[in-house]
Design a protein around this motif. Sequence first.
Motif, PDB file in Angstrom:
ATOM      1  N   THR A 198      53.728  17.419 -39.828  1.00 11.58           N
ATOM      2  CA  THR A 198      54.461  18.662 -39.557  1.00 11.58           C
ATOM      3  C   THR A 198      53.842  19.342 -38.347  1.00 11.58           C
ATOM      4  N   ILE A 199      54.692  19.977 -37.559  1.00 13.38           N
ATOM      5  CA  ILE A 199      54.200  20.679 -36.385  1.00 13.38           C
ATOM      6  C   ILE A 199      53.864  22.096 -36.789  1.00 13.38           C
ATOM      7  N   THR A 200      52.647  22.541 -36.450  1.00 13.35           N
ATOM      8  CA  THR A 200      52.240  23.884 -36.855  1.00 13.35           C
ATOM      9  C   THR A 200      52.052  24.825 -35.674  1.00 13.35           C
ATOM     10  N   ASP A 201      51.848  24.291 -34.483  1.00  8.58           N
ATOM     11  CA  ASP A 201      51.571  25.169 -33.345  1.00  8.58           C
ATOM     12  C   ASP A 201      52.181  24.574 -32.084  1.00  8.58           C
ATOM     13  N   ILE A 202      53.305  25.151 -31.691  1.00  4.46           N
ATOM     14  CA  ILE A 202      54.030  24.613 -30.537  1.00  4.46           C
ATOM     15  C   ILE A 202      53.172  24.645 -29.278  1.00  4.46           C
ATOM     16  N   SER A 203      52.328  25.690 -29.147  1.00  9.12           N
ATOM     17  CA  SER A 203      51.593  25.819 -27.890  1.00  9.12           C
ATOM     18  C   SER A 203      50.556  24.721 -27.712  1.00  9.12           C
ATOM     19  N   MET A 204      50.173  24.055 -28.818  1.00  9.68           N
ATOM     20  CA  MET A 204      49.182  22.978 -28.704  1.00  9.68           C
ATOM     21  C   MET A 204      49.832  21.608 -28.688  1.00  9.68           C
ATOM     22  N   LEU A 205      51.155  21.568 -28.794  1.00 12.82           N
ATOM     23  CA  LEU A 205      51.844  20.290 -28.964  1.00 12.82           C
ATOM     24  C   LEU A 205      51.846  19.486 -27.666  1.00 12.82           C
ATOM     25  N   SER A 206      51.513  18.201 -27.773  1.00  8.56           N
ATOM     26  CA  SER A 206      51.536  17.341 -26.590  1.00  8.56           C
ATOM     27  C   SER A 206      52.774  16.450 -26.650  1.00  8.56           C
ATOM     28  N   THR A 207      52.907  15.524 -25.672  1.00 13.80           N
ATOM     29  CA  THR A 207      54.040  14.600 -25.714  1.00 13.80           C
ATOM     30  C   THR A 207      53.586  13.207 -26.114  1.00 13.80           C
ATOM     31  N   ALA A 208      52.401  13.111 -26.700  1.00 13.00           N
ATOM     32  CA  ALA A 208      51.859  11.786 -27.024  1.00 13.00           C
ATOM     33  C   ALA A 208      52.287  11.331 -28.411  1.00 13.00           C
ATOM     34  N   ASP A 209      52.243  10.013 -28.611  1.00 11.14           N
ATOM     35  CA  ASP A 209      52.334   9.426 -29.951  1.00 11.14           C
ATOM     36  C   ASP A 209      50.901   9.098 -30.370  1.00 11.14           C
TER      37      ASP A 209
ATOM     38  N   ASP B 180      59.508   5.926 -23.666  1.00 16.70           N
ATOM     39  CA  ASP B 180      58.818   6.686 -24.704  1.00 16.70           C
ATOM     40  C   ASP B 180      58.531   8.100 -24.222  1.00 16.70           C
ATOM     41  N   THR B 181      58.030   8.210 -22.987  1.00 18.95           N
ATOM     42  CA  THR B 181      57.699   9.518 -22.430  1.00 18.95           C
ATOM     43  C   THR B 181      58.915  10.425 -22.382  1.00 18.95           C
ATOM     44  N   ALA B 182      60.038   9.883 -21.910  1.00 21.24           N
ATOM     45  CA  ALA B 182      61.239  10.715 -21.773  1.00 21.24           C
ATOM     46  C   ALA B 182      61.663  11.262 -23.127  1.00 21.24           C
ATOM     47  N   GLN B 183      61.722  10.382 -24.133  1.00 19.27           N
ATOM     48  CA  GLN B 183      62.177  10.867 -25.434  1.00 19.27           C
ATOM     49  C   GLN B 183      61.187  11.872 -26.015  1.00 19.27           C
TER      50      GLN B 183
END
Lengths: 402, 667
Positions: free
Chosen positions: B352-363, B294-297
């Motif tokens: 929808t993703i609105t801010d790439i700089s705040m994006l994490s890798t979590a579900d 999951d982490t890798a994807q």
Amino acid sequence: MRVSTIGMAQASLNTMLSQQAVLSQTQLQIASGNRLLAPSDDPYGAANALNMEEKISITEQYEDNVILAKNRLNLEEGILSNVTLIAQRLNELTVQGKNDTLTKQNRQTIAAEVNQMRDQLLALANTSDSNGEYLFAGHKGNSKPFTPDGAGNFIYGGDNGQRRIRIGPATSLPVGDSGNAVFREIRTGNGTFRASENAANTGTGVVFANTVVGTYVPDNYTVTFAAPAIAGNPPDYTVTDSGGGVVTAGTYANDSAISFNGHQLTIKGTPQPGDRFLAEPSPNQDLFKTVQDFADALVMDTSTPTAKAVYHNALTRVSENLNLAMDNVFEKRSEVGARLNTIDKQEVINETFMVQMKTSLSSIKDLDYAEAITTLNLQMTGLQAAQQSYSKIQGLSLFNYL
Amino acid sequence: MGGDILRVGTSGLAAFKSALSTVGHNISNVNTEGYSRQRVDLINQPGISSGSGFVGGGVSAVNTRRFYEEHAVLQVRNRTTTVEQNAIYYDLASQVDNLIADSNTGISPSLADFFNAAQGVADDPVSLPARSVMLSEANTLTDRFHLMYKWVDDLRNSTNARLGNLVTDINGIADSIAQMNKDIKTALGQGGGRSPNDLLDRRDDLIRQLAEKVQVNTVDQNDGSLNVFIGSGQSIVVGTQSMNLQTRPDPNDTNNYEVTYVNNGVGSIIFPITDSLKGGELGGALDVRKDIIDTAQNHLGRLAIGLATKFNEIHNQGMDLNDDLGTDFFRVPQSEALANINNTGTGKFTATITDISMLSTADYRLTHSTATTYSLENLETGTITSLNIPGDGPPFSFDGIDVSLTAGTVNIGDVFQIRPTRNGARDIDVLIDDATRIAAASPIRAETKIANLGNGKVSIATISDITNAAFTTTTQALSPPVMVQFDNTAAGAPLTYTVYDNTVPGAPVSIPGNANIAYDPSVGADIFPTAAGLDYGYRVRLTATPRPGDQFTFGYNSAGISDNNNMLVLSELQEKAVFAKGVATFNDAYSKFVVDIGHKTREAEINRDAQKALLHQAKQFRDTVSGVNLDEEAANLMRFQQSYAAAAQVVSASEQMFQTLISAVRG
């Protein structure tokens, strides 16, 4: 402590297996030359290696960029140096042209050469590179920079654009100059203001725009000559600004300065009452128009003194403008030279950085062969010893003696 | 009397024969895994009172004892579980580990090549070959993303299959243990309470096999059977009954399998027990699925989405070789908000993703917990936040994502799985296939008029909003093109300028409210937005000293094919800190991912090796107690052979005594 038969065998076997495993790892390292066979061998090292590889890749790109930049700048430098040669020749010709002993024939010969040089300059300005892109068209690489319109003017088809190329981290520099910058953004007169004679003048006054002295107040000034109060004296002159206000007045003296509001003009010859001279802030004029003016002046009629004065005024203007054009080209050439210097310095910086990065990368990724081969020998010996002792011990059993 | 000797002698024969068989049994089972050596217990028979005191009655083999140390067996079992868990984790994780830093499959070198190709276009924007190289590098990059995604996805599928196989194996062993329990109970009854040693050994070995698959706990029952629990207390053998497990698609995330009990048709709800299954190969595989797969994807997906989004942002602000405004260069992958298949409501969310700089890798898991709240669980950190309706939403915003309800109604208890970046690496694609459509140029030409008398300079225009009507109203033109002209102020008076609509170049029209704007040469001016609020979606700066009458124009960059300004900005994206609130570049994010996976792989390897050493020790300890030593058995064999021979001599002596007596009586 009691040992079981399979326990003993298993213990020896495990030792042999683990020795085989490390031996195999060492052998893989030696065969591939890599200390790191997988990121898990040294995760932080692997990440560092990735960062360094990125930096090396970018720096290699900078090296490519530098080659391109140098090529372009050298091409520009070559053209500008040719332009300078032509301009210098033209300068010599203006000096010749001012010589009153020239015949009409002489002047026509000079005019022919001037026309040829105008065409050469046009060709140089319209140079295109190996891609077919015009060098001096700014960003409009497919648009021919200079086209004569037939009426003595030259239409510029390019724009002000200047391309920059990245040659190092956070370092970029221009690799060209627009046609505007090289050939058109050339002030006239003395660079600040220019003086010219009115076409309806009847006298033989020729005006030189000398210098700026004191505080320059930009405006369009008119020097008007009027009949002297005492007949036989030189005419009086009045200088008015664009609103008609009188700025200064005086009596004309041949070849002496008329100063006002930061302007210092010199008029030589004999102006007649009613003659007017104009001093205005210098507009830009392109080099080709200046050369065209020269060619046009050379074929002027100089039979009468008035016509001669018109001729000399025209040549004076051409000299002034040609000098400023040469200054501009010289300035651009210096800039190109400075850029080439910067590139040379940056090349050294880039190279040094590359060497550092590659050394660091090697220390992370590359195998120390001496160390590895020593380790390999040790491990091989260890494995051999384990194997031999195993086979010896396995043979011992009480059942052999029953 | 003779009979006594005979009885004593034969008792020896019988006992030693027993002992010899047991020695033979030990020798035969020297290589049997899990066998505990046995020894016959010999006790002397009490004597019978006689005139000369108590005369002994010989020997009797009362019991065959098993050498067995419970503690040792437990240690072996527990350490086996840990070793298998780490071993499978390492095996699966190292597959991903090897892939990600390899220069032929890794993302990092391909990313660098792509940005280098962009610089190549910046160097020579007119060159079609340079542009083609950039397109080809872009395609190589997206191919790498696809390849990595597929590798990891294949790993996911094989892990799911492995779960299925493991569950089948566990079921098989559970059934066998239940059968063993039955057999042992029977044997205990038949043997009058004596322990059926070999059956016990076999059952222990079955449990050890089970321990390889999953963590095991056992509880002895009084009747000799053993109850077996796996994970954190899920029973699979109770007495002589076994409970079977099965796998099925996870209702939250149908790409994954979960483990449940087999519904034995009683009509009860099946609860998934996946989360409580730890240890062994099963636990290791489940951990890998979460930690690595999951982490890798998600990491790869975030990288792909970040690249596509940021690159497109800049590309759309440029102009291509055809004088058209740039369009999307990459396809931006979409995020997922999946409804649990058991939801009773009809609600559908979109993420929808609105801010790439705040994006994490979590579900994330979003549950409509009560009438006034939703509960949001970050599946990577485990943090649970409570969201109020309608104060916090829907639509909800967190970690750079917006989640909005786009259809239907949500019932209490409905669960949604939100996966912002899972499929990023699969769905990224290059949308441009025509090299002339790479937008390398700026769309604006800012010009200083050659007739100007002053030395005012205008900067390169930067785009602030490409969606402004000035760009969108007409193609290949600014609506309107603009001219700034300095007003004819008197000499010595402060400079002012007016902004004109320059649609008809010979007849500029002053734009109301934007006339006579003051200009200070020592400071310069940012022309837009003007004090009156005029804003055409770009920013441009005027500096130095213009003169009254000087003009500056801003128009569309028609035929500006040699302009490389936009490509310079695009190539500089490589070194911009796009992620982690402005700290990490693309390569930084990828490096962090490599460290993460490398670290976990290394940890598993170290733990496996350490636990293997401990397992060997535990096995040694067990073997010290229970293992067969052939030399010892050989010695015992000799000893009991001799004893047997001696006992036979006693019988023979008794027979001789009888013969002597008979001859004496016969006379």
